[in-house]
Each structure stands twice: as C-alpha cells, then as structure tokens.
Design an enzyme around this catalytic site. Sequence first.
Site, short mmCIF file in Angstrom:
data_model
loop_
_atom_site.label_atom_id
_atom_site.label_comp_id
_atom_site.label_asym_id
_atom_site.label_seq_id
_atom_site.Cartn_x
_atom_site.Cartn_y
_atom_site.Cartn_z
N CYS A 119 0.81 -1.22 0.00
CA CYS A 119 0.00 0.00 0.00
C CYS A 119 0.84 1.27 0.00
O CYS A 119 0.64 2.17 -0.82
CB CYS A 119 -0.97 -0.01 1.18
N HIS B 195 -2.48 1.28 6.82
CA HIS B 195 -2.91 1.15 5.42
C HIS B 195 -3.14 2.54 4.85
O HIS B 195 -3.50 3.48 5.57
CB HIS B 195 -4.18 0.30 5.31
N HIS C 251 -5.83 1.75 -4.37
CA HIS C 251 -4.93 1.22 -3.34
C HIS C 251 -4.53 -0.21 -3.66
O HIS C 251 -5.12 -0.86 -4.52
CB HIS C 251 -5.57 1.32 -1.94
#
Length: 398
Positions: free
Chosen positions: A310, A358, A370
């Site tokens: 990520c 994240h 993402h």
Amino acid sequence: MASQHRKPRPAGTRVAGIRTPALATAALTSVALLSQTATAAPSTDDKPSVEEVEKKVDDLYRQAETATEKYNAAKEKTTKQRKQVDTLLDDVAQRAQKLNDAREELGSYAAAQYRTGASAPDTATFLLADTPQDYFDQTQLMGRVTERQKGAVDDYFADQAETMKKRQEAAESLQTLTDSQNDLRTAKATVQKKLSSARTLLSQLTAEEKARLAAIEERKRQEAARKAAELAEQQQKAAAEAAAQQESSDASGSTGSTGTDTSSSSPSPSPSPSTDSSYATKAEKALAFARAQIGKPYVWGATGPDSYDCSGLTQAAWKAAGVTLPRVTYDQVNAGTTVSLSSAQPGDLVFFYADVTHVGIYIGNGMMIHAPKPGTYVREESIYYDGESSIHSVVRPA
C-alpha cells in the site's frame, strides 16, 4: 382375604402412573441421549462459523500489514545504516593510510637526526663545529627542523585519536546495523506466519462456506459503495455552494468598485486558487501513475514497478509527480497537511486504522486507488471498504 396378606408398597414407587422399571428405562435413555449430544456438540462448536473465519482472516491480514510496515521501516533503516557504515569504514581506511604516511615521515626525521648528529648535546655540537658561525647556523637550522618535526608529531597523535574515534563509531554503527537486520528478519517471519495462518483458515472452508463468505464480502462492498455515493453527493453540494458564494462575492465586489472608495470595496485576492491549481496539477500526475498500476499484484514490501504494497504504491505515485514521500504509512501520515474527509481532493492520501497501517490515494467521489492485501491486485475501491470507523485521517502531501 388374600388381599389383606399383601405387603404394602413403599411410597414413591409410582410416579404419574409410570412403573419404576419404565421410569428407570426412560431416565437411562435420556442420559444416553444427552451423553451423545454432549459428545457430538464439540465437533460442531469447535469449527468456527463463516463470519468468524472472515473476521479472523481480516484480522490476520491487518496484522500482516502492520508487520509489513515494520518490515519496510527496518529495511529502509538497514539500507541507510549500511551506507553510513560503509562511509565510516572508508574514512577509517583513509585515516589509517594517513597515519602510516605520518609514521614514515617521523621515521625519516629520526634517521636524519641520527645521521647528522642533530640529537647530540649543544656543547658537543659547538666543539665539533669548524667555526662559531657554523655552530650558530646549524643551531638555527635544527630549530626550524625541530619545529617541523614537532608539528608532524602533533598531527600524528591528533590523527591517531580521531581514527580511534571513527573506529568506535564504525563499530557502534555495525552493531546498530545488526540489530536492524534482526528486526528485519523478525518482521519478515511475522508477515509470513500471519499470511500462512490466513491461507490455512481459508483452505479449510467448504465450497458452500466459500460462497457464503463471498456473499458477505459482496454485501460489504455494496454498503461501502453506498457510503461513497453519499460522500460524493455531499462534496458536490459543498462545491456548488462554494462556487455560488464565490460568484456572489465577485458580483458584489464589482458593484462596490463603482463607488468612490475603491480601496475598501475591492475584494482582496485569495491565494487558494493558485495553490489549488498547483496541487491539482501534481495530483493529476500522481493519479495518472496510480491508474497505470491497476491490476498489478499486492506483494508485501514491494515498491514497484511490477508489484506494490500500500505505501509503496502511494510513494511511487507521488514520486511521479515530483514529490518525495517517506517509505512507510506512519511516516507518510505526517508528510503533509491533514484535511477533513469532507474536504478530501483527488490526490490526497487516505489512512486507515488506529495504528495507521494502510493507505490509499483518493480519486474523488468517495473512491480511492490502493493495493489492498495479499492475494489481491491494485484497484479502485470505496474508501469505506472496511467501514467508516476504519478511516484514520486524510492528508494532502504537496
């Protein structure tokens, strides 16, 4: 009478019209059934429900992502420390060579003194001189030589002390590097363990359970899409109101400028349009890069070009726009200005979870690009993909 000679039955031998043998049989049967149920129950209860499996797998992926960010941080730290150690070792080597050269120079001075007798006592030097003038000339020359020698000796000891200091620094840096490498191995092992546990849980599901799990995930996606549409509507409404307000302000400003006091009636220029324009240009480049990565696999610790995690994706996207972001999420979250979710603009970074493990890049309308988790690919998805409570913050990086 015969009936008078019968022994009376003890009390309690009949219960609700059931004879004792029948009651005993029924009781034994009940115990047996209960025993069978108790024996059979654990085999059902021990197996987690699909919902429990989903929660457990999600938790494992979250833990793996946390460990991944720790791995990324340790890897970055190790790389920096390796460069520092290499620089220190090079410096120590150069200083060691300088010390060797200084030793040779001091040795040549000592040899010269021995050959010329410069180390003899002044009385002997005076007596051995051909003339008094020769003695004074030689003494003046030796004074200058001695001064130079003294400087060389001082330099030698100063260099020696500095070299020892640098050697100590190098030793400490090597120890720190070793510690970082151990952290790196630990984080890597943790990631692999969590991912293995998640795969094992999923592999134990039946086809029917997998279908139920897919249905649960689909319901979550639909709810996330609904929330994204709500946010998009709110943002569009806010943008329309801001535009109308600006239009009204411009109109009143131009009307006021017809008066005599132009200095007070003219609206002062706002710096925000140029700032927004500059940011939008950079954000466009970052988003163009991110969109080009859609479909590439998530791989923990990866920074491209064939796969990403990520934070690796967001770092690479903004690098394409000329903006340098740190490597890990909990550093990226501090690399810009925090804005409200309702004010989010395309290009902003959306961070998730209390431990900030994240991140995705906002594309507008409640959506982001993402790299979600292992086993998935870079994709567009609602920022509410894991519920509204999972959103930590929104940061504008440029």
